[in-house]
Design an enzyme around this catalytic site. Structure first.
Site, PDB file in Angstrom:
ATOM      1  CE  LYS A 295     -24.142  -0.660  -0.036  1.00  0.00           C
ATOM      2  NZ  LYS A 295     -25.073  -1.536   0.665  1.00  0.00           N
TER       3      LYS A 295
ATOM      4  CB  SER B  89     -19.618  -5.090   2.427  1.00  0.00           C
ATOM      5  OG  SER B  89     -19.864  -3.751   2.097  1.00  0.00           O
ATOM      6  CG  HIS B  90     -18.637  -2.095   5.425  1.00  0.00           C
ATOM      7  ND1 HIS B  90     -19.727  -2.633   4.796  1.00  0.00           N
ATOM      8  CD2 HIS B  90     -18.925  -2.091   6.737  1.00  0.00           C
ATOM      9  CE1 HIS B  90     -20.649  -2.925   5.695  1.00  0.00           C
ATOM     10  NE2 HIS B  90     -20.190  -2.605   6.880  1.00  0.00           N
TER      11      HIS B  90
ATOM     12  CG  ASP C 265     -21.542  -2.226  -2.095  1.00  0.00           C
ATOM     13  OD1 ASP C 265     -20.621  -1.840  -1.348  1.00  0.00           O
ATOM     14  OD2 ASP C 265     -22.331  -3.145  -1.803  1.00  0.00           O
ATOM     15  NE  ARG C 266     -21.362  -0.036   3.124  1.00  0.00           N
ATOM     16  CZ  ARG C 266     -21.633  -0.063   4.407  1.00  0.00           C
ATOM     17  NH1 ARG C 266     -21.009   0.762   5.226  1.00  0.00           N
ATOM     18  NH2 ARG C 266     -22.517  -0.898   4.892  1.00  0.00           N
TER      19      ARG C 266
ATOM     20  CG  ASP D  68     -17.711  -0.859   0.127  1.00  0.00           C
ATOM     21  OD1 ASP D  68     -17.699  -0.680  -1.107  1.00  0.00           O
ATOM     22  OD2 ASP D  68     -18.499  -1.640   0.686  1.00  0.00           O
TER      23      ASP D  68
ATOM     24  CG  ASP E 153     -18.762  -4.848  -1.723  1.00  0.00           C
ATOM     25  OD1 ASP E 153     -18.535  -3.861  -0.995  1.00  0.00           O
ATOM     26  OD2 ASP E 153     -19.894  -5.330  -1.873  1.00  0.00           O
TER      27      ASP E 153
HETATM   28  C1  G1P Z   1     -25.363  -2.241   6.870  1.00  0.00           C
HETATM   29  C2  G1P Z   1     -25.988  -0.910   6.530  1.00  0.00           C
HETATM   30  C3  G1P Z   1     -27.030  -1.084   5.460  1.00  0.00           C
HETATM   31  C4  G1P Z   1     -26.413  -1.775   4.248  1.00  0.00           C
HETATM   32  C5  G1P Z   1     -25.736  -3.056   4.676  1.00  0.00           C
HETATM   33  C6  G1P Z   1     -24.989  -3.711   3.518  1.00  0.00           C
HETATM   34  O1  G1P Z   1     -26.346  -3.110   7.376  1.00  0.00           O
HETATM   35  O2  G1P Z   1     -26.555  -0.310   7.664  1.00  0.00           O
HETATM   36  O3  G1P Z   1     -27.564   0.162   5.113  1.00  0.00           O
HETATM   37  O4  G1P Z   1     -27.386  -2.061   3.287  1.00  0.00           O
HETATM   38  O5  G1P Z   1     -24.797  -2.800   5.718  1.00  0.00           O
HETATM   39  O6  G1P Z   1     -23.979  -2.899   3.000  1.00  0.00           O
HETATM   40  P1  G1P Z   1     -26.590  -3.354   8.958  1.00  0.00           P
HETATM   41  O7  G1P Z   1     -25.255  -3.767   9.529  1.00  0.00           O
HETATM   42  O8  G1P Z   1     -27.006  -2.034   9.520  1.00  0.00           O
HETATM   43  O9  G1P Z   1     -27.652  -4.404   9.040  1.00  0.00           O
HETATM   44 ZN    ZN Z   2     -19.984  -2.943   0.169  1.00  0.00          ZN
END
Ligand code: G1P
Ligand code: ZN
Length: 543
Positions: free
Chosen positions: A376, A113-114, A281-282, A277, A279
């Site tokens: 998302k 992800s990010h 989705d954000r 981000d 991938d």
């Molecule tokens: C974090 C975000 C959460 C999101 C997840 C995946 O998780 O807080 O809302 O769904 O990344 O993108 P966390 O690191 O808080 O468990």
């Molecule tokens: Zn992501």
């Protein structure tokens, strides 16, 4: 082509977190690490013989080689077909869409992800089920169980198939269909949104900037925003995916996407700006001189979704993750919509979406989406905003002012303490947990605690129960502090403190969030002793 059975042993710690298994890339590249986890997925879902899967990732370092390993493992275990994004690329929402559109048996998304990418950074593997959504907790628990008893995995000894050309190839007896990663997703967006209205807006001198942050949304944004909707060439910034995201941190928030925030706050700012981000989705939404918090964005989208063709029939209901601000609740209440509060993580929205109980949902962590996929979706949020702006012809700032004027404003900020010593973070949580029952009525700084509990979720669709989902303290007057440990970090523990304060006084709707939240932050410190427990004076990141 020989099918090999490789002897292996369980590897500790292969427990999927908030969103799949995330580890340092080097860990994933270690002997048998990826293979063990993938075989455990197969074992947990009753094997992949005869099944069709989707495969793709955000293009980070090791994406290409991991994809080849997974293809050889799918072929060795008798999968019928794997649909792969060209170059093994797929944004997370696009993968979700392909899983659904092709009625497949699920898919594997390669992404952290990010989190930054590269040999020294992070990698991740996530399994999505046939509904297109991240595997629910019972499935991830089965995967984890399978990792603990694994003794061997199956893999084909074969040359790498060419994933750079669109079309069908074979690997062993398995078909590989390499598809354009953008086409099916872009078609879905055209169904949901009034592209003509957005084209007219963009043709009227309305300028936009989209920062793809060197990540996977580059090709999607260029095709949809520039080619199909006529945004000026160059509206998409950092649009070529790179294995290390240009050395950056592909997280669309005011810290990591600061250049974009500076752009909208400076002279000659575009009318609208957004970022996504790693991938895809954000999302982060900005207007000229205006940052929109993800929680506010969710509330605005819920209040105005019916302006887009895909939602003109209204919303079945809405949902937010527990730490997300309650701005959405105000909209739901005013509009008579059902609202659900779920634990953190997109997987918890899946049942509600599948059952048709909700149409729109989101999280404070820059995630918004709807029932069009089961992830998302960053670009979807951008397009819904553009559709609303095209219909109302208001500026982003005007939209926010009107929204707060109508519903009140939920000032909101998340304070993250990263890479904290895990034992110390746990100790802080444990100490606060032990005091929760005694807190109501107590003073904390200038505030008085109204209620305090540990959030647990009872899924109204399948009856499953999830405990330990964050400590929440609400104060008299409606302010709130939530404490949670991240389930996606890869180093130590990340403590997240979510702060919220409600303001309905028309004269106080445009204040500075950190100032408005100072009493809540002070109360959180007084209650939890963050500084003493973590040894940190201030958060690393405030969003
Ligand atoms: C974090 C975000 C959460 C999101 C997840 C995946 O998780 O807080 O809302 O769904 O990344 O993108 P966390 O690191 O808080 O468990
Ligand atoms: Zn992501």
């Amino acid at each position: 082509m020989e099918r090999l059975t490789i002897a292996t042993q369980p590897i500790e710690g292969q427990k999927p977190g908030t969103s799949g298994l995330r580890k340092k890339t080097k860990v994933f590249m270690g002997p048998h690490y990826l293979e063990n986890f993938v075989q455990s997925i197969w074992n947990a879902i009753g094997g992949v013989a005869g099944k069709t899967l989707v495969l793709g990732g955000d293009g980070r370092y090791f994406n290409d080689r991991a994809a080849q390993v997974i293809l050889r493992m799918a072929a060795a275990s008798g999968a019928r077909k794997v649909i792969v994004g060209q170059g093994a690329l797929l944004s997370t929402p696009a993968a979700s869409n392909l899983i659904r559109k092709n009625e497949t048996d699920g898919g594997i998304i390669l992404s952290a992800s990010h989190n930054p990418g590269g040999p020294e950074e992070d990698f991740g593997v996530k399994f999505n089920t046939p509904n297109g959504g991240p595997a629910a907790e019972d499935v991830t628990a089965r995967i984890f169980e399978a990792t603990k008893t694994l003794t061997s995995y199956e893999i084909l000894e074969a040359q790498d198939p060419d994933l750079s050309q669109i079309g069908a190839t074979q690997l062993g007896g398995m078909e590989i269909e390499v598809v354009d990663p953008v086409a099916s997703y872009a078609a879905l967006m055209e169904e949901l949104f009034d592209f003509e209205a957005i084209r007219a807006l963009l043709g009227s001198g309305f300028r936009i900037a989209f920062d793809a942050m060197h990540a996977v949304t580059g090709p999607y944004a260029t095709e949809i925003l520039e080619n199909r909707l006529g945004a000026a060439q160059g509206s998409v910034l950092n649009g070529t995916p790179s294995a290390d995201f240009g050395g950056g941190h592909p997280d669309p928030n005011p810290i990591w996407a600061k250049p974009l925030v500076d752009l909208v706050m400076g002279p000659g700012a575009p009318d609208f700006a957004a970022a996504s981000d790693g991938d895809g989705d954000r999302n982060m939404i900005l207007g000229r001189g205006q940052y929109v918090t993800p929680s506010d964005s969710l509330a605005v989208l819920a209040a105005n979704a019916r302006l887009a063709p895909g939602y003109s029939g209204g919303l079945a209901g809405v949902a937010r993750s527990m730490p997300t601000s309650r701005a959405l609740d105000r909209v739901a209440e005013a509009r008579g919509l059902d609202i659900f509060e779920t634990p953190t993580g997109w997987k918890f929205f899946g049942n509600l979406l599948d059952a048709g109980r909700i149409t729109l949902c989101g999280e404070e962590s820059a995630g918004t989406g709807s029932d069009h996929v089961r992830e998302k979706d960053g670009l979807w949020a951008v397009l819904l905003w553009l559709n609303i702006l095209a219909e109302t012809r208001l500026s982003v700032q005007e939209i926010m002012r009107r929204h707060w004027g109508e519903f009140g404003r939920n000032y909101y900020s998340r304070h993250d303490y990263e890479a904290v010593d895990a034992a110390r973070a746990e100790a802080m949580m444990e100490a606060l947990r032990a005091r929760l029952a005694a807190l109501p009525g107590q003073e904390a700084g200038t505030l008085t605690v109204a209620e305090a509990d540990e959030f647990a979720y009872h899924d109204p669709v399948d009856g499953s129960h999830s405990e330990g989902q964050g400590l929440r303290v609400t104060f008299e007057g409606g302010a709130r502090a939530v404490f949670r440990l991240s389930g996606t970090g890869t180093v130590g523990a990340t403590l997240r403190v979510y702060l919220e304060a409600v303001e309905t006084d028309p004269a106080k709707l445009e204040g500075d969030p950190q100032e408005a939240l100072a009493p809540v932050a002070a109360a959180a410190e007084a209650l939890a002793g963050i500084k003493a427990h973590t040894g940190r004076d201030a958060p690393d990141v405030m969003t």
